[in-house]
Design a protein around this motif. Sequence first.
Motif: not given
Length: 337
Positions: A267, A279, A283, A287, A312-315, A317-318
Amino acid sequence: MKFKYEVECERNDSQAKYIVLKGLDEPCRQLVIPDLIEVPESIVNGEVSTEEVRGNDVGAAISLPVKIIGNHAFSSRKDLEEVIIPSSIHTILGFAFHNCGRLRRIQLTDSVSEYLDGSTRQCESLEEIDVTFEHENYYVVRRILEDNDRRLRFRLHLPGGEAVLVFPGFNYDFVENTMARTIQFAIEGTGYAYRECVKADNINFREYDSFFTKVSADDSVTAEMIAVSRLQFPYELAEDAKTQYRDWLYENAKKNLTRAIRSLGTKGNSISDTNSELSGLVTDQVSYYIKEKLIPEGDTSAIIAEAAELDRTELVSMLMEYQSGSEKRDNFLELDI
């Protein structure tokens, strides 16, 4: 837009006239071809040429339909990224968009009844063809597939619904047979077989789905694209084919998602428009697996670790939320027992 064009007469009616597009005189990323062009009466009547009136006061004008995209009309352009073709177009002549290296997407209708060789050949960035069907004419789909050996994704707006079909690429391999003193050729990849599912008047969806075992053994990236597209847009998708696609995605979730996450890099790297788009695609991919519960519980931790290593913090978290939900479901099951 400053289109170059010629005025032609219908074969059976010299009074009925139409436009043949010859090119465009200005830079353009998204080319929207009009269905009508205002043409000076002096040109329609054959009194002057288009070059003679360009940039001058043309006086009265007549709207004529745009029916043909001419030979080499937009070939070798370095700016085109998307082309939108109206239903008035019935003919795309040879090499119309040949060698447009940045062209990624074409939108058109099934009104095209003549498509000559080379029209989209050597368009090395071409990825998606969007076709709206008004006459159940699959001719243009067939011809574009014949014109390209690269992987293509077709979004088909059909009377009964929407289908998204991915057609793998393929290669011709020429081999010399010294004993017979001949040159023979073999086809590598499943792309040719997939293309044979499309005829001028129909698409055999059942046959299309039957090739999945072969493509999943040869090309897992394309296989994933095919499986997800068919499940998201299940037009004429049989139950056994649906099960086949879901089972394969579940069994290969770890490999597929790890590959996708690694494609992003760290990132900390500078993010260009392309990387930003990539990206978003990754995502969406993660999802989808989460929404459809296609990640085995034993693989979730490994995928989270991969995303965390690349920051890849957003991934992360998911995936952690998905893992937590799986654990809660397991606890409920234990209590029920």
